[in-house]
Design an enzyme around this catalytic site. Structure first.
Site, mmCIF file in Angstrom:
data_model
loop_
_atom_site.group_PDB
_atom_site.id
_atom_site.type_symbol
_atom_site.label_atom_id
_atom_site.label_comp_id
_atom_site.label_asym_id
_atom_site.label_seq_id
_atom_site.Cartn_x
_atom_site.Cartn_y
_atom_site.Cartn_z
ATOM 1 N N ARG A 120 0.858 -1.193 0.000
ATOM 2 C CA ARG A 120 0.000 0.000 0.000
ATOM 3 C C ARG A 120 0.890 1.238 0.000
ATOM 4 O O ARG A 120 0.979 1.995 0.979
ATOM 5 C CB ARG A 120 -0.959 -0.033 1.175
ATOM 6 C CG ARG A 120 -1.741 -1.334 1.249
ATOM 7 C CD ARG A 120 -3.067 -1.192 1.935
ATOM 8 N NE ARG A 120 -4.105 -0.817 0.984
ATOM 9 C CZ ARG A 120 -5.390 -0.655 1.311
ATOM 10 N NH1 ARG A 120 -5.770 -0.811 2.554
ATOM 11 N NH2 ARG A 120 -6.279 -0.331 0.400
ATOM 12 N N ASP A 128 -3.597 -1.666 -6.732
ATOM 13 C CA ASP A 128 -4.177 -2.037 -5.443
ATOM 14 C C ASP A 128 -5.628 -2.502 -5.604
ATOM 15 O O ASP A 128 -6.556 -1.687 -5.599
ATOM 16 C CB ASP A 128 -4.086 -0.848 -4.495
ATOM 17 C CG ASP A 128 -4.505 -1.175 -3.075
ATOM 18 O OD1 ASP A 128 -5.001 -2.294 -2.840
ATOM 19 O OD2 ASP A 128 -4.360 -0.305 -2.201
ATOM 20 N N SER A 131 -8.122 -1.535 -2.680
ATOM 21 C CA SER A 131 -8.687 -0.183 -2.738
ATOM 22 C C SER A 131 -9.754 -0.084 -3.818
ATOM 23 O O SER A 131 -10.806 0.537 -3.621
ATOM 24 C CB SER A 131 -7.576 0.840 -2.997
ATOM 25 O OG SER A 131 -6.737 0.957 -1.862
#
Length: 374
Positions: A120, A128, A131
């Site tokens: 992250r 990611d 997310s």
């Protein structure tokens, strides 16, 4: 070199990559095989993949011939055994919490990347998947709450009188929480939000919500944006503040999780029993134990007139855009390990090494190594 896109299990409606991603892979001089029907539930049929340059094949052929197998949910152990000995497995396997699969991959001398392990960091944001999927989940959670709530979200001024706006409380202001705040505000609700991280206050207020502040939280900036465990004194004051806010709320959406640990208990039974009849709790942490004491995973229960939804795979309820986002994350990661149409695994790259469960049977990610040694 061949990249394969597998069909997900029956309960999963997303697909790892849509046809638009196939075009990108082809531009990298990479051949693509897609399992028959892989994108059907995400509204991408086989013909669209073929038009983009992919070859449609059955599952057995794909697993045996491709160099990289791309999916979302983990393959079965029998299917992994059927893969070519040097082929690379990619997906979202929850490798730290699925020790049986992780040990098997190592024992079988496999190379595997688990996308939830993507670091992250700023550089890795475009890869990611957690997310990306949290964005989907935060949005969908508010729509689910609006459907269940027996009243309007926005204020209405009508000939029959004024309808006051619903009051929404968001617990946890990470990606999912912030998206939930933004969506609830767009629907016209009055929104309050709580997070133990002081850094979240500015983001919450920038979206037009009111920040519920409890002083004295432990804030670990090295936790990658996640909350960290708190001391007993803070937990007591936090629960009292949440109790006060939740009993006034029409909707509570909980998002708080701590990697590798049971989700923190934020809404006690006494709080649920004191909430308004008709109120709704959407618990996005249900899969890791739940933030609400009365949550049941993958079920909706009614307690004293309060609906409590233990959310499962909510991202799968928006399969088209969820798959689009997932595929973009995949392409950004694959760009690191595919050079001039060939696989090039550079473990000096912190994103490559951080995402890798194991390479030819040797653990690579430091947390995987720690898990194996323990």
């Amino acid at each position: 070199m061949i990249v394969g896109i597998v069909k997900e299990p029956e309960e999963e409606s997303r697909v790892a990559m849509l046809p638009e991603a196939v075009k990108t892979l082809k531009s990298w001089n990479v051949e693509v095989m897609v399992e028959t029907g892989a994108g059907k539930k995400a509204f991408a049929d086989d013909a669209l993949y073929q038009e983009s340059g992919a070859e449609i094949v059955d599952r057995s052929t794909l697993l045996q011939k491709v160099d990289i197998v791309c999916g979302i949910q983990a393959l079965s152990i029998a299917e992994i055994r059927s893969m070519g000995p040097k082929s690379v497995l990619m997906g979202q396997f929850n490798a730290l919490y699925n020790p049986e699969l992780t040990h098997f991959l190592i024992h079988e001398s496999r190379t595997a990347f688990s996308m939830e392990l993507v670091p992250r960091t700023t550089r890795a944001q475009s890869m990611d998947v957690l997310s990306s999927m949290a964005t989907v989940v935060g949005y969908k959670a508010v729509l689910m709450a609006a459907n269940l709530l027996p009243r309007f979200f926005p204020m209405f001024m009508t000939a029959a009188g004024t309808i006051t706006p619903s009051r929404v409380l968001i617990l946890g202001a990470g990606v999912a929480g912030l998206q939930a705040i933004a969506t609830a505000k767009r629907l016209g609700a009055t929104v309050f939000a709580f997070d133990v991280r002081q850094a979240a206050k500015e983001e919450v207020m920038s979206l037009g919500a009111k920040f519920v502040e409890v002083e004295g939280a432990t804030d670990d900036k090295s936790a990658g944006g996640y909350a960290v465990e708190q001391n007993e004194d803070f937990i007591h004051r936090q629960k009292e503040a949440i109790h006060e806010q939740a009993t006034k709320a029409d909707v509570v959406i909980t998002t708080a999780q701590i990697p590798g640990k049971k989700a923190p208990l934020l809404i006690e039974e006494r709080t649920v029993l004191a909430m308004k009849p008709g109120a709704v709790v959407i618990d996005l942490a249900a899969s890791s134990g739940g933030n609400c004491a009365l949550t049941q995973a993958d079920q909706t229960v009614s307690i004293n007139g309060v609906s409590i939804v233990g959310v499962g795979n909510l991202a799968a309820q928006l399969p088209q855009d969820a798959s689009k986002m997932y595929g973009k994350n995949y392409l950004n990661f694959l760009k690191l390990i595919i050079k001039e149409g060939q696989m090039n695994l550079n473990f000096e790259d912190d994103i490559v090494s951080g995402t890798c469960v194991c390479h030819e049977g040797k653990p690579v990610n430091s947390r995987i190594t720690q898990m194996i040694n323990n």
